[in-house]
Design an enzyme around this catalytic site. Structure first.
Site, PDB file in Angstrom:
ATOM      1  N   ASN A   1       0.830  -1.206   0.000  1.00 19.87           N
ATOM      2  CA  ASN A   1       0.000   0.000   0.000  1.00 19.87           C
ATOM      3  C   ASN A   1       0.867   1.260   0.000  1.00 19.87           C
ATOM      4  O   ASN A   1       2.099   1.203   0.016  1.00 19.87           O
ATOM      5  CB  ASN A   1      -0.944  -0.025   1.202  1.00 19.87           C
ATOM      6  CG  ASN A   1      -2.290   0.594   0.902  1.00 19.87           C
ATOM      7  OD1 ASN A   1      -2.367   1.628   0.249  1.00 19.87           O
ATOM      8  ND2 ASN A   1      -3.365  -0.029   1.379  1.00 19.87           N
TER       9      ASN A   1
ATOM     10  N   HIS B   1      22.752   0.515  12.867  1.00 21.35           N
ATOM     11  CA  HIS B   1      23.894   1.177  13.488  1.00 21.35           C
ATOM     12  C   HIS B   1      24.175   0.510  14.833  1.00 21.35           C
ATOM     13  O   HIS B   1      23.245   0.018  15.493  1.00 21.35           O
ATOM     14  CB  HIS B   1      23.608   2.666  13.728  1.00 21.35           C
ATOM     15  CG  HIS B   1      23.177   3.418  12.516  1.00 21.35           C
ATOM     16  ND1 HIS B   1      24.048   3.824  11.539  1.00 21.35           N
ATOM     17  CD2 HIS B   1      21.943   3.835  12.114  1.00 21.35           C
ATOM     18  CE1 HIS B   1      23.390   4.459  10.594  1.00 21.35           C
ATOM     19  NE2 HIS B   1      22.114   4.482  10.915  1.00 21.35           N
TER      20      HIS B   1
ATOM     21  N   GLY C   1      -0.873  -1.577   8.843  1.00 23.49           N
ATOM     22  CA  GLY C   1      -0.386  -0.237   8.541  1.00 23.49           C
ATOM     23  C   GLY C   1       0.447   0.372   9.652  1.00 23.49           C
ATOM     24  O   GLY C   1       0.200   0.146  10.841  1.00 23.49           O
TER      25      GLY C   1
ATOM     26  N   ALA D   1      -1.559  -3.517  13.300  1.00 19.98           N
ATOM     27  CA  ALA D   1      -1.205  -2.158  12.861  1.00 19.98           C
ATOM     28  C   ALA D   1      -0.412  -1.430  13.945  1.00 19.98           C
ATOM     29  O   ALA D   1      -0.712  -1.533  15.143  1.00 19.98           O
ATOM     30  CB  ALA D   1      -2.464  -1.368  12.524  1.00 19.98           C
TER      31      ALA D   1
ATOM     32  N   ARG E   1      12.003  -8.905  16.670  1.00 20.56           N
ATOM     33  CA  ARG E   1      12.546 -10.269  16.713  1.00 20.56           C
ATOM     34  C   ARG E   1      11.740 -11.156  15.771  1.00 20.56           C
ATOM     35  O   ARG E   1      10.667 -10.771  15.304  1.00 20.56           O
ATOM     36  CB  ARG E   1      12.503 -10.828  18.134  1.00 20.56           C
ATOM     37  CG  ARG E   1      11.102 -10.965  18.703  1.00 20.56           C
ATOM     38  CD  ARG E   1      11.116 -11.414  20.149  1.00 20.56           C
ATOM     39  NE  ARG E   1      11.666 -10.382  21.014  1.00 20.56           N
ATOM     40  CZ  ARG E   1      11.870 -10.542  22.322  1.00 20.56           C
ATOM     41  NH1 ARG E   1      11.586 -11.702  22.907  1.00 20.56           N
ATOM     42  NH2 ARG E   1      12.351  -9.546  23.040  1.00 20.56           N
TER      43      ARG E   1
END
Length: 211
Positions: free
Chosen positions: A82, A112, A166, A184, A190
């Protein structure tokens, strides 16, 4: 494909490697893709085929969409991605057949170091040592030295028949199994096993699905 699993100093797109051309190409293709009108379906398909490493039959990527490189992305058959999805892809992103991504899903392979001493380092290697003499006891850096940041990357895999809700975020190194639903707004930190429903930040399995 360039492998960024090692620790690398500086922005990945400015390392003087041959792959720098790939970053520029992808940036231009992203711009072209996201500036197509809704009626330019053939043009969008042509750009996506040039940008994305592999897209299966009957899969759709809605715009706006953004990725770093494109070619490390493999999308299976019958997938739906989407609007407003972001893929940070210096490493592989694999998405299985018939998987759905809701609006605003973000998939990160770029990473990082968590330890600031490993993340922020002198540009000039002569200042680097494991004693960190450029950092005082309060964690303050010597301002007379110029610094950069370090990067590495870990691939992300999403299985078949999944639904990623979403605004979810999938973090580097995560594998999501087959037949998984991610609620959502979840942050997946993990691995998630097959046939599961996981929600929350960090996402946790709350239900196992039957056959």
């Amino acid at each position: 494909m360039t492998n960024y699993k090692e620790i690398i100093k500086g922005p990945l797109s400015e390392l003087g490697r041959e792959s720098d051309k790939d970053w520029e190409k992808a940036a231009n293709l992203n711009w072209e893709l996201n500036n197509c009108s809704p009626s330019e379906k053939d043009k969008k398909e042509e750009i996506l085929n040039d940008l994305i490493g592999e897209i299966g039959e009957n899969s759709m990527i809605c715009t706006p969409f953004y990725c770093n490189l494109g070619y490390p992305i493999k999308i299976g058959k019958g997938c739906f991605i989407n609007i407003n999805c972001v893929f940070l892809d210096p490493e592989k992103i694999e998405i299985g057949d018939n998987t759905l991504l809701g609006p605003g899903v973000q998939i990160y392979t770029a990473n990082h170091p968590a330890d600031f001493k490993e993340r922020v380092v002198p540009i000039d290697e002569k200042f680097e040592d494991k004693n960190y003499n450029y950092i005082d006891d309060n964690g303050n850096f010597n301002e007379e030295i110029e610094y950069t940041f370090t990067n590495f990357a870990q691939e992300v895999k999403i299985g078949k028949n999944c639904w990623i809700g979403g605004q979810s975020i999938i973090l580097p190194g995560v594998t999501i199994g087959n037949n998984v639903t991610i609620g959502a707004g979840s942050t997946v930190t993990r691995d998630i096993p097959d046939n599961s429903v996981a929600v929350g930040s960090p996402a946790r399995v709350i239900k196992k699905l039957g056959k």
